[in-house]
Write a protein that holds these residues in place. Sequence first.
Motif, PDB file in Angstrom:
ATOM      1  N   GLY A   1      -9.759  -3.855  -1.953  1.00  0.00           N
ATOM      2  CA  GLY A   1     -10.208  -3.260  -0.695  1.00  0.00           C
ATOM      3  C   GLY A   1     -10.332  -4.260   0.442  1.00  0.00           C
ATOM      4  O   GLY A   1     -11.107  -4.064   1.382  1.00  0.00           O
ATOM      5  N   THR A  44     -11.872   0.699  -1.614  1.00  0.00           N
ATOM      6  CA  THR A  44     -10.628   0.877  -2.372  1.00  0.00           C
ATOM      7  C   THR A  44     -10.727   2.092  -3.261  1.00  0.00           C
ATOM      8  O   THR A  44     -11.821   2.463  -3.702  1.00  0.00           O
ATOM      9  N   THR A  45      -9.584   2.742  -3.495  1.00  0.00           N
ATOM     10  CA  THR A  45      -9.557   3.868  -4.425  1.00  0.00           C
ATOM     11  C   THR A  45      -8.697   3.503  -5.629  1.00  0.00           C
ATOM     12  O   THR A  45      -8.405   4.362  -6.450  1.00  0.00           O
ATOM     13  N   LYS A  46      -8.259   2.203  -5.658  1.00  0.00           N
ATOM     14  CA  LYS A  46      -7.382   1.792  -6.764  1.00  0.00           C
ATOM     15  C   LYS A  46      -8.225   1.136  -7.850  1.00  0.00           C
ATOM     16  O   LYS A  46      -9.144   0.363  -7.524  1.00  0.00           O
ATOM     17  N   ASN A  50       0.839  -1.211   0.000  1.00  0.00           N
ATOM     18  CA  ASN A  50       0.000   0.000   0.000  1.00  0.00           C
ATOM     19  C   ASN A  50       0.865   1.248   0.000  1.00  0.00           C
ATOM     20  O   ASN A  50       0.563   2.233  -0.677  1.00  0.00           O
ATOM     21  N   ASP A  69       4.958   6.291   4.838  1.00  0.00           N
ATOM     22  CA  ASP A  69       5.293   6.613   3.444  1.00  0.00           C
ATOM     23  C   ASP A  69       5.155   8.118   3.238  1.00  0.00           C
ATOM     24  O   ASP A  69       4.766   8.850   4.156  1.00  0.00           O
ATOM     25  N   LEU A  91      -6.429  -3.987   4.022  1.00  0.00           N
ATOM     26  CA  LEU A  91      -6.337  -3.392   5.362  1.00  0.00           C
ATOM     27  C   LEU A  91      -7.285  -4.076   6.336  1.00  0.00           C
ATOM     28  O   LEU A  91      -6.978  -4.206   7.517  1.00  0.00           O
TER      29      LEU A  91
HETATM   30  P1  ADP Z   1      -6.524  -2.146  -1.763  1.00  0.00           P
HETATM   31  O1  ADP Z   1      -5.048  -1.994  -1.602  1.00  0.00           O
HETATM   32  O2  ADP Z   1      -6.943  -3.329  -2.527  1.00  0.00           O
HETATM   33  O3  ADP Z   1      -7.214  -0.888  -2.206  1.00  0.00           O
HETATM   34  P2  ADP Z   1      -6.583  -1.984   1.093  1.00  0.00           P
HETATM   35  O4  ADP Z   1      -7.602  -2.423   2.079  1.00  0.00           O
HETATM   36  O5  ADP Z   1      -5.207  -2.434   1.304  1.00  0.00           O
HETATM   37  O6  ADP Z   1      -7.112  -2.418  -0.319  1.00  0.00           O
HETATM   38  O7  ADP Z   1      -6.610  -0.399   1.072  1.00  0.00           O
HETATM   39  C1  ADP Z   1      -7.823   0.292   1.041  1.00  0.00           C
HETATM   40  C2  ADP Z   1      -7.604   1.732   0.647  1.00  0.00           C
HETATM   41  O8  ADP Z   1      -6.932   2.435   1.689  1.00  0.00           O
HETATM   42  C3  ADP Z   1      -6.728   1.927  -0.560  1.00  0.00           C
HETATM   43  O9  ADP Z   1      -7.456   1.781  -1.765  1.00  0.00           O
HETATM   44  C4  ADP Z   1      -6.263   3.355  -0.362  1.00  0.00           C
HETATM   45  O10 ADP Z   1      -7.234   4.285  -0.799  1.00  0.00           O
HETATM   46  C5  ADP Z   1      -6.154   3.487   1.131  1.00  0.00           C
HETATM   47  N1  ADP Z   1      -4.763   3.317   1.564  1.00  0.00           N
HETATM   48  C6  ADP Z   1      -4.192   2.192   1.999  1.00  0.00           C
HETATM   49  N2  ADP Z   1      -2.886   2.391   2.311  1.00  0.00           N
HETATM   50  C7  ADP Z   1      -2.627   3.710   2.035  1.00  0.00           C
HETATM   51  C8  ADP Z   1      -1.455   4.547   2.135  1.00  0.00           C
HETATM   52  N3  ADP Z   1      -0.302   4.072   2.580  1.00  0.00           N
HETATM   53  N4  ADP Z   1      -1.594   5.840   1.810  1.00  0.00           N
HETATM   54  C9  ADP Z   1      -2.779   6.337   1.353  1.00  0.00           C
HETATM   55  N5  ADP Z   1      -3.908   5.600   1.239  1.00  0.00           N
HETATM   56  C10 ADP Z   1      -3.833   4.297   1.566  1.00  0.00           C
END
Ligand code: ADP
Length: 538
Positions: A490, A483-485, A431, A464, A493
């Motif tokens: 999602g 998720t924002t990707k 992430n 980071d 985490l």
């Molecule tokens: P994914 O990586 O599949 O999106 P995660 O549960 O790992 O799922 O993360 C959920 C969301 O949390 C991410 O899409 C992102 O928007 C946000 N996020 C996670 N880690 C970070 C980070 N280090 N900095 C900024 N946003 C983060």
Amino acid sequence: MAEIAHEKEQTFLITTARPTRRQVQLAVWMLASLVVALLITMPFARTPLENTEIFLPAYASAILVNELFTAALLVAIYAVQRSAAILVLAAGYLFTGLLVVPWAMSFPGVFNALGFDMGLQSTAMIAVMRRIGFPLCVIAYVLLKDEDAAGKLETGPVQMRIVGMVFGVTAFVGVATWLIVLGDDLLPGFMEDTRNVTPLWSYVPAVSVTLYVTGIVLLWRQRRSVLDLWLMVVLATLCIEIVLLSYVSGGIRLSIGWWAGRICGLISASMVLVVLLSETAMLYGRLARALAQERRIRDARLSEMEALSASIAHEVNQPVASMATNANAGLRWLEREYPEAHETKAALTRIVRDGHRAGDIIRGVRSMFNRDSQVRVPTSINDLIAEVVERHRAEMRQSHVALDLQFKADMPVVTVNRIQIEQAVANLVTNAIDAMRSISERERRLSIVTGLGDEFTVLVSVADRGAGVTPAHAGEIFKPFYTTKPDGMGMGLMFCRSAVESHGGNLWVEQNKPCGAVFRFTLPCSIEVAPQYLRDAG
Ligand code: ADP
């Protein structure tokens, strides 16, 4: 598995837990105070304290109660631990505790009004048995402990052995007392009159001190447990007692030095009891806290599970519904008079993509609940993180991310499911790398720091310099399927938090200074390293 549980149980018991530095300091402090008290008493030691016999029954009752309670608590530990050494020690306490009754009853001038007069030598002879019997039991305890360490723990019914020990010791004390009282004339002449000893008595303190010192040396050689430490103090206190009783007070009964020695004896008889009780209370408190925390985690997990299953149903439903739609579309393209191969292929490609997505979701859920999730091993968190980081080196190079590792040396051990915690750290690292991909105006730097947290925990921070997480989203990002990707699921985490919390830790996000996000998590240290933790935490 049962053996691992048994081993874990053992690390909580005072008979096996290692003493903390504070306990050692307390023991040294206590001994030093007793030596100072001995020195203060010296000038007045031989001054007689007239008519103080009346205090003897109270003194004897206190010794009796303390030693019987100590024996009872040791027997309770034996029932759990099944170590013959502990049973012998319990027998030692029971033996000296019971003998104090005939000792007080035969003491000249104490129970005369009730018609007890057991002869001049009886009290001294009973005292000899107590002086020699107890250190012998402690020595036997140390020697039998070696057997325990070699893994030869007792099996079979413990109740029978406990009853046998109690019956045997009581019968022995009864018969010995009876023989002593009856054969008073035949006993060695330790007493000249009711107050003064004969030169023959000088052998008794010499033999006792030799046995006490042997016991202390043997215990010192092992020094494995809290109990060993306090038994050393008990024997040292008994040494001080006998020095006061026999040398400093010149063997004069009921003198100041003699009473000071008796007080030492009382302290010595109470010591293991106090330690056993305080440790038991401490363990009880720790257990209650652990249970409360477990219940909190279980409740939280239950509601999380409900939310998760609803989200899974919803998420899996989407690709499945889309697959059905695309399959229908494909069929329609094929059923045409001139089948459309191109459109059919496009529909099938979408079906494959949706199938993969549904498969990914199911795999993610399975990895959270796989059977190995309960297997936990003592692990160095620094080594675990180093391994994960190594696996991500290439990805970091490709994404031009600099790495900054700050590992605290001598970190306490954590007992974890390696796969889950590795997965959690890997998610945080991925992430962090993802969050910095679009950053070009500043250095992309990933920092991982380890250290000690509050309340016996290790603390890991993964920071980071990406866009960061706004406070409004800090709660959202841990929810399933947030998720924002574009290609994100999602679930990362949510998995990280669930893995960390199932180990009794916490995971949260903060804003990094001056920019980016810092994810921090704690994990409880293994319970056996608590002393080291206290030292390191200062
Ligand atoms: P994914 O990586 O599949 O999106 P995660 O549960 O790992 O799922 O993360 C959920 C969301 O949390 C991410 O899409 C992102 O928007 C946000 N996020 C996670 N880690 C970070 C980070 N280090 N900095 C900024 N946003 C983060």
